[in-house]
Motif scaffolding. Structure first.
Motif, PDB file in Angstrom:
ATOM      1  N   GLY A 323       6.458   1.535  14.433  1.00  0.00           N
ATOM      2  CA  GLY A 323       5.799   0.922  13.068  1.00  0.00           C
ATOM      3  C   GLY A 323       5.454   2.086  12.340  1.00  0.00           C
ATOM      4  N   ALA A 324       4.433   1.484  11.425  1.00  0.00           N
ATOM      5  CA  ALA A 324       4.147   2.412  10.333  1.00  0.00           C
ATOM      6  C   ALA A 324       2.655   3.164  10.773  1.00  0.00           C
ATOM      7  CB  ALA A 324       3.749   1.719   9.147  1.00  0.00           C
ATOM      8  N   GLY A 325       2.145   2.981  11.740  1.00  0.00           N
ATOM      9  CA  GLY A 325       0.802   3.721  12.072  1.00  0.00           C
ATOM     10  C   GLY A 325      -0.414   3.122  11.516  1.00  0.00           C
ATOM     11  N   ALA A 326      -0.638   1.784  10.926  1.00  0.00           N
ATOM     12  CA  ALA A 326      -1.785   1.370  10.369  1.00  0.00           C
ATOM     13  C   ALA A 326      -2.800   0.949  11.444  1.00  0.00           C
ATOM     14  CB  ALA A 326      -1.616   0.394   9.314  1.00  0.00           C
TER      15      ALA A 326
ATOM     16  N   ARG B  21       7.237  11.051  12.515  1.00  0.00           N
ATOM     17  CA  ARG B  21       7.301  10.096  11.460  1.00  0.00           C
ATOM     18  C   ARG B  21       8.017  10.747  10.160  1.00  0.00           C
ATOM     19  NH1 ARG B  21       2.770   7.185  11.999  1.00  0.00           N
ATOM     20  NH2 ARG B  21       2.308   7.424   9.872  1.00  0.00           N
ATOM     21  N   ARG B  24      11.354  12.025  11.046  1.00  0.00           N
ATOM     22  CA  ARG B  24      12.487  11.023  11.166  1.00  0.00           C
ATOM     23  C   ARG B  24      12.886  10.633   9.704  1.00  0.00           C
ATOM     24  NH1 ARG B  24      10.181   5.557  13.051  1.00  0.00           N
ATOM     25  NH2 ARG B  24       9.201   5.794  11.036  1.00  0.00           N
ATOM     26  N   ALA B  95      -0.441   3.270   5.368  1.00  0.00           N
ATOM     27  CA  ALA B  95       0.719   3.159   5.935  1.00  0.00           C
ATOM     28  C   ALA B  95       1.314   1.952   4.885  1.00  0.00           C
ATOM     29  CB  ALA B  95       0.256   2.409   7.234  1.00  0.00           C
ATOM     30  N   ALA B  96       2.600   2.263   4.731  1.00  0.00           N
ATOM     31  CA  ALA B  96       3.340   1.197   3.828  1.00  0.00           C
ATOM     32  C   ALA B  96       3.264  -0.237   4.205  1.00  0.00           C
ATOM     33  CB  ALA B  96       4.914   1.592   3.939  1.00  0.00           C
ATOM     34  N   THR B  97       2.974  -0.677   5.299  1.00  0.00           N
ATOM     35  CA  THR B  97       2.793  -2.345   5.563  1.00  0.00           C
ATOM     36  C   THR B  97       1.485  -2.579   5.296  1.00  0.00           C
ATOM     37  OG1 THR B  97       2.020  -1.732   7.911  1.00  0.00           O
ATOM     38  CG2 THR B  97       4.521  -2.154   7.579  1.00  0.00           C
ATOM     39  N   GLY B  98       0.491  -1.819   5.184  1.00  0.00           N
ATOM     40  CA  GLY B  98      -0.756  -2.476   4.779  1.00  0.00           C
ATOM     41  C   GLY B  98      -1.416  -2.831   5.986  1.00  0.00           C
ATOM     42  N   ASP B  99      -2.396  -3.453   5.988  1.00  0.00           N
ATOM     43  CA  ASP B  99      -3.273  -4.264   7.080  1.00  0.00           C
ATOM     44  C   ASP B  99      -2.418  -5.473   7.437  1.00  0.00           C
ATOM     45  OD1 ASP B  99      -5.214  -2.355   6.957  1.00  0.00           O
ATOM     46  OD2 ASP B  99      -6.691  -3.683   6.180  1.00  0.00           O
TER      47      ASP B  99
END
Lengths: 416, 496
Positions: A323-326, B21, B24, B95-99
Motif C-alpha cells: 500500500g501507500a504507507g499512510a 517504494r 519500485r 501518501a497518495a491514498t490519503g486517510d
C-alpha cells in the motif's frame, strides 16, 4: 460455549500475566532440552528433508559444515538427505528461530525466562541483514560470522546479562511501541534500547577492549538485533498458555517455507498445517517477486503475542511495504486484527491510536467466523539456497489452518 | 546503449521503506531496466554494485548520502526517469491514498467500537443472516434484519432467543422501521409525535407514517416485524413484544397495527394483548373482515383509513383530481405497483366498489392473474417473479417499463395506477424516471395515469418536487394511494 470463554479468559490471564526477562546467553547444547549432536532444529512445523524449500536446505548444509559434521556443503547435503542428521521443529524444544531458524548444539542461545511461571525459551542471536544463514546463506562469510557470534558475542552478552541480572522485556516492548517499532520488521528502537541496557555491563565484564568494541559495533549496526529477543520472549509468554482445555487461543504460528502451522491451546501440541503463501512487499535492488521464497520462520510467534502485523499501527513505516504507507492504513491493520483477538494488552499500547492496546490472543473461532486471516510482517528470502534476504513485506496466515483447528476443538469438546 | 546513472544527494536522509517504494516506482518507468534508491553505506553500495547499479558518482557517496541509481536503455531514459523520481523525493506530499477510515467488519468489533449502540441492522445474503443475528442478539442488541431467504425455522429460533434476551427481532425481510426518529432501510423522514406503529408490511408502514406526518401528526416509533411474524408458525412473537414496548412507552399515545390478516391461532392472542392495553389502537389487517375487536381498538379497512383513525378519525382534505373524459370502449384499470401493500390496498378499494380484480398478490376476494380474463389487473412488481436477479422496483423502477408500455398499448385499459415510493433506500428520482420512461412511449389516445407519492417534504427526493415532475409529464397525482384508486373509480363513473 461457556467452557471456551472461561478457558480463553484463563489464556489471556496467563499471556498478560507473563514476566519475560532476558537472563543470559548459553550454548544450545548446554540448555536446549533433548538437543544432541547431529541434530538440527528448524523453523515451522516438522518437515522432512525432501519437502524442504531451497533456503532451508541451504541453511542446513551451512550449519552442518559450521558444526563440523561435514567438511563441505556437498557432503553436508548428502548427509542431510541420507538421514545422518536428525531434524525437528524448534517449537518441540522450547526454542524458536527466525526464517530457516537453524538451532544446533554449539550456537549461543538467548535465554528468556518467564518469571511468573518459571519456564525458559531460547532463540539464537540475530546475524544481521543481507547474506545470513537464516535466509539460507551458507558461504564462508556467513559461517565466519556465526563463529564470531559463538566465540565472542554470545559469551560477552551472557556474562553481561548474568552480571546485571537480566533485562526486563515487558517495559522495553512498551517503550519500543511508543518509538515506532512493531518488533517484527522494525526493531530499530528496541535494538537501541537493548544496546543501552547492555553496554555498561558488557564493558564492566569485558577484559578485551577490541572484542568489546566489535561486539558493541555489531549490535549497533543491526536494526533487527532485537527481533530474536522478541521471539524468545514470545515463546516464553505463549508456552504456559498451551493445553488449557477448551481454549480456542492460538499458542504458536510458524512456517518452514513449505507449510504454515498453528497450534491452539485447547488442542494441545497438534499442528494444523496448510501450504504457506507468498508475501507481498518490496524488493532490494536487483530482485523481484520471481526470486522470492514462500513465507518462512518461527518469527510469527511475535504476531501470536500481538506484535508485528498486529501492532502495525505503531509502525506506519512498515505499512509502506504494502500500500501507500499512510498512518491510517497502518492503524487499520491493527483494528482488523482486533476483530480476531480476544483482548487488548493494557501494558502494550499504541500512542497514535489513542493508546489502544495491541490485539492479544488470536481466537481461531473469530478468524474462521470473520474470514479475517492474521496479518504477518515478514522478511522475504531468495528461493535458492545461499543467497539470503531479497525483500520484506506482508503475508497472511492460510485460513485452512484455522478451519482445521476449529473442527478439532469442536470434536474435543463434543460439539458437532 | 544501456546507461547507468547515479545521482548523489549529500546528507539527505530518507527512511529505507520509503526508499524501497520509490525504487519500485523508478524501476517501473519507461526504458528503465533496473533501479534503486539507497543510503550510501558500504553494505548498500555493495548491493548496488552486485545489481550493476553503481557508477562512479555513487561509489564516492558516504553513509549519510542518498544514492539514486538507475540503469536504463539509454542515457536519455535514465535522466528522464531520475528527474521524475527526484521531484517525488523532494516533495513532502502525503501518501497518495490519503486517510482511510476503519470500518468494523464484524458485529463484535462494531459493538466494541460503539458501546452505546443498541441495534444491529443485518443485510447480508440470507444463508448467513441468521448466524449474524444470533451474534447480535447474544450481545443484547435489537436486530433489524433486512435480509430475506431465511428459513422459517431460523426465524422462530431467532425470535425465541430474542424474547429470552428481551430484545426485539425485527424481520427477517423487514424493510422499514423508524426508531427514535431515525429512518432505517426503506423509510421516510417523518415528524416526531405520539403515534406508534407496528407493521409486518414495509410499504404499509411507509404509507401510514407519511400520511400521518403530512397531515399534522407525528410518529413515536415505527417497528417492522417482518412479513411472516403473524403467521401461526411464528405466533406473532415480535408483534407482541413491539406492542409491549409501545404500550410501556410514555411518548406513544396511540398504536397502529398494520399487517396482512394474521393466522387463525395468532389473531386471538394479538387481540387479547391489544385489549389489555389502556391505549387506543387502530388495526389495519389488510383484507381481513368481520374482526371482533376489543373496545379500545378500531378497525381500518385501508392504509389511509388507518392514518385517519390514528389522527382522530377526521377525513383528510383531498386534493382534487380533475376528471378526464373516458375514451369509448375502455373500462379497465391496470395497477403497476412497487409496494406490495399499496397494491393490496388498491385491490380492496376496487373490490369494495364491486369490481372484479385479479392480482399476482391477490387479497381475499381477488382472483389470480393467470385467469384474469377481463378483470382489473393490479400487479405487484416487487413480487419474486419480477425481482429474480434484479433490484426491487423501489430501487430501480426500470422493471415498470415493459408492463407500462403494455398497459398503454392495451385497448381495454382506461386508467393506469402507479405508486411512487420515495424516502431513504428508494431510487433518487423515481418520478423523473417515470417521466423519462413515458416520453419514449406512444401516448396518443392512451389511458389516464394516476399516481400517488408516498413520502414527505423532508425526504431526500422531496415529495413536492416528485409531484411536480409527475404533473409535468401529464400524470394526475392523488393525495394518497387510496385517493388514487378512488380517483380511478370516479373516472370510470363508479361511485363507491
Amino acid at each position: 460455549m461457556d467452557i471456551i470463554e472461561k478457558a480463553n479468559e484463563e489464556a489471556i490471564r496467563r499471556m498478560l500475566g507473563a514476566e519475560p526477562v532476558l537472563i543470559e546467553v548459553v550454548p544450545a547444547g548446554d540448555i536446549v532440552p533433548n538437543l544432541r549432536d547431529k541434530m538440527i532444529l528448524h523453523a515451522g512445523p516438522p518437515i522432512a528433508w525432501d519437502r524442504m524449500c531451497g533456503p532451508m536446505q541451504g541453511a542446513i548444509a551451512g550449519i552442518t559444515v559450521f558444526e563440523g559434521w561435514a567438511s563441505d556443503l556437498e557432503q553436508a547435503v548428502i548427509m542431510a538427505a541420507s538421514g545422518d542428521i536428525t531434524f525437528d521443529a524448534n517449537h518441540h524444544h522450547d526454542a524458536v528461530g527466525p526464517m530457516t531458524g537453524m538451532t544446533t548444539v554449539s550456537q549461543p542461545m538467548l535465554v528468556v525466562e518467564n518469571k511468573t511461571t518459571g519456564n525458559k525459551s531460547y532463540c539464537a542471536i540475530n546475524e544481521g541483514l543481507g547474506k545470513v544463514m537464516r535466509f539460507g546463506g551458507n558461504d564462508a562469510e556467513v559461517l565466519n560470522r556465526l563463529s564470531w557470534i559463538r566465540d565472542v558475542l554470545g559469551p560477552a552478552m551472557g556474562k553481561a546479562l548474568r552480571d546485571m541480572g537480566g533485562i526486563e522485556l515487558k517495559p522495553l516492548i512498551a517503550r519500543g511501541l511508543s518509538m515506532g517499532d512493531e518488533m517484527h520488521q522494525r526493531n530499530v528502537a528496541c535494538s537501541g534500547l537493548v544496546l543501552r541496557a547492555l553496554a555498561a555491563a558488557m564493558a564492566k565484564t569485558s577484559d578485551d577492549a577490541t572484542a568489546l568494541s566489535e561486539a558493541l559495533a555489531f549490535i549497533s549496526a543491526n536494526d533487527q538485533f532485537h527481533l530474536n529477543i522478541a521471539m524468545a520472549m514470545g515463546k516464553a509468554i505463549m508456552d504456559p498458555v498451551r493445553n488449557i482445555e477448551g481454549s480456542s487461543i492460538v499458542t504458536a504460528m510458524s512456517r518452514n517455507g513449505t507449510d504454515f502451522g498453528i497450534r491452539v491451546s485447547g488442542t494441545g501440541d497438534e499442528w494444523f498445517t496448510a501450504p504457506v503463501e507468498m508475501p507481498e512487499g518490496l524488493y532490494f535492488a536487483g530482485y523481484t517477486e520471481a526470486d522470492a521464497n514462500p513465507d518462512m520462520g518461527d518469527s510469527t510467534i511475535v504476531e501470536t503475542i500481538g506484535l508485528g502485523g498486529f501492532a502495525m499501527g505503531a509502525a506506519p513505516a512498515v505499512a509502506g511495504f504494502v500500500g501507500a504507507g499512510a498512518a491510517s492504513e497502518a492503524a487499520n491493520y491493527t483494528h482488523r486484527m482486533s476483530e480476531i483477538c480476544a483482548a487488548e494488552n493494557p501494558e502494550w499500547t499504541i500512542p497514535s491510536m489513542d493508546y489502544l492496546g495491541v490485539p492479544t490472543g488470536i481466537d481461531v473461532r473469530l478468524v474462521v467466523d470473520s474470514g479475517i486471516a492474521p496479518t504477518i510482517n515478514t522478511g522475504i528470502a531468495h528461493r535458492e539456497p545461499g543467497i539470503g534476504q531479497v525483500g520484506a513485506g506482508v503475508v497472511r496466515a492460510p485460513m485452512a489452518c484455522f478451519e482445521q483447528a476449529v473442527r478439532r476443538l469442536a470434536e474435543k469438546l463434543g460439539i458437532s | 546503449m544501456e546507461h547507468t546513472l547515479n545521482k548523489v544527494f549529500q546528507g539527505f536522509y530518507k527512511d529505507s521503506v520509503a526508499l524501497m517504494r520509490l525504487s519500485r516506482d523508478l524501476a517501473a518507468m519507461d526504458g528503465v531496466n533496473e533501479a534503486a534508491l539507497m543510503m550510501g553505506s558500504p553494505s548498500n553500495k555493495q548491493i548496488l554494485k552486485d545489481a550493476g547499479l553503481l557508477a562512479d558518482d555513487g561509489a564516492t557517496a558516504e553513509g549519510g548520502d542518498l544514492i539514486l541509481a538507475v540503469r536504463a536503455k539509454d542515457s536519455d531514459a535514465a535522466k528522464k526517469a531520475a528527474e521524475v523520481i527526484e521531484t517525488q523525493i523532494m516533495s513532502q506530499t502525503r501518501a497518495a491514498t490519503g486517510d482511510t477510515v476503519w470500518q468494523p467488519q464484524t458485529i463484535r468489533a462494531a459493538a466494541k467500537a460503539n458501546p452505546d449502540a443498541n441495534l444491529a441492522l443485518i443485510s447480508v445474503p440470507g444463508e448467513f443472516a441468521a448466524a449474524e443475528a444470533r451474534k447480535a442478539i447474544s450481545r443484547g442488541l435489537n436486530v433489524m434484519m433486512f435480509s430475506d431467504n431465511v428459513s422459517i425455522e431460523d426465524e422462530i429460533s431467532l425470535k425465541v432467543q430474542a424474547r429470552e434476551q428481551g430484545v426485539l427481532m425485527m424481520g427477517p425481510d423487514c424493510g422499514t422501521a423508524i426508531l427514535d426518529g431515525v429512518p432505517l432501510a426503506f423509510a421516510n423522514k417523518v415528524t416526531t409525535g405520539d403515534i406508534g406503529i407496528v407493521g409486518a408490511s414495509g410499504t404499509g408502514i411507509q404509507e401510514v407514517t407519511t400520511l400521518i406526518s403530512n397531515n399534522g401528526g407525528g410518529i413515536s416509533q415505527a417497528i417492522g416485524v417482518g412479513g411472516r411474524d403473524l403467521k401461526d408458525e411464528i405466533g406473532g412473537i415480535s408483534t407482541l413484544m413491539a406492542i409491549d414496548r409501545l404500550d410501556a412507552d410514555p411518548a406513544t399515545k396511540h398504536i397502529v397495527l398494520i399487517s396482512k390478516p394474521p393466522g387463525k391461532n395468532v389473531l386471538p392472542r394479538i387481540l387479547e394483548r391489544v385489549g389489555q392495553s389502556a391505549k387506543p389502537f387502530t388495526i389495519c389487517f389488510i383484507g381481513a373482515s368481520d374482526l371482533e375487536l376489543p373496545s379500545n381498538a378500531t378497525a381500518a379497512r385501508t392504509l389511509k383509513d388507518a392514518a385517519q383513525a390514528a389522527l382522530g378519525g377526521d377525513a383528510f382534505a383531498e386534493p382534487a383530481v380533475s376528471g378526464v373524459s373516458v375514451p369509448k370502449g375502455r373500462t379497465g384499470i391496470r395497477g403497476l405497483y412497487s409496494g406490495g401493500t399499496l397494491a393490496a390496498e388498491t385491490q380492496l378499494i376496487l373490490l369494495d366498489a364491486g369490481l372484479k380484480v385479479a392480482s399476482n398478490a391477490a387479497v381475499p376476494g381477488a382472483g389470480s392473474l393467470s385467469d384474469a380474463g377481463d378483470m382489473h389487473k393490479i400487479i405487484d412488481l416487487g413480487d419474486d417473479e419480477y425481482t429474480q436477479g434484479r433490484p426491487h422496483p423501489m430501487i430501480d423502477p426500470e422493471i415498470r417499463r415493459d408492463p407500462l408500455a403494455a398497459a398503454l398499448a392495451d385497448s381495454t385499459v382506461d386508467v393506469v395506477l402507479i405508486d411512487i415510493v420515495i424516502g431513504y433506500g428508494a431510487h433518487p428520482d423515481p418520478a423523473g424516471q417515470l417521466a423519462e420512461m413515458l416520453s419514449t412511449m406512444q401516448r396518443a389516445d392512451n389511458p389516464t395515469i394516476i399516481a400517488s407519492v408516498t413520502g414527505t417534504e423532508q425526504d431526500p427526493q422531496i415529495r413536492s418536487s416528485q409531484i411536480q415532475s409527475l404533473q409535468a409529464a401529464g400524470i394526475l397525482v392523488a393525495g394518497s394511494n387510496a385517493d388514487a384508486a378512488m380517483a380511478a373509480l370516479k373516472l370510470l363513473g363508479i361511485n363507491s
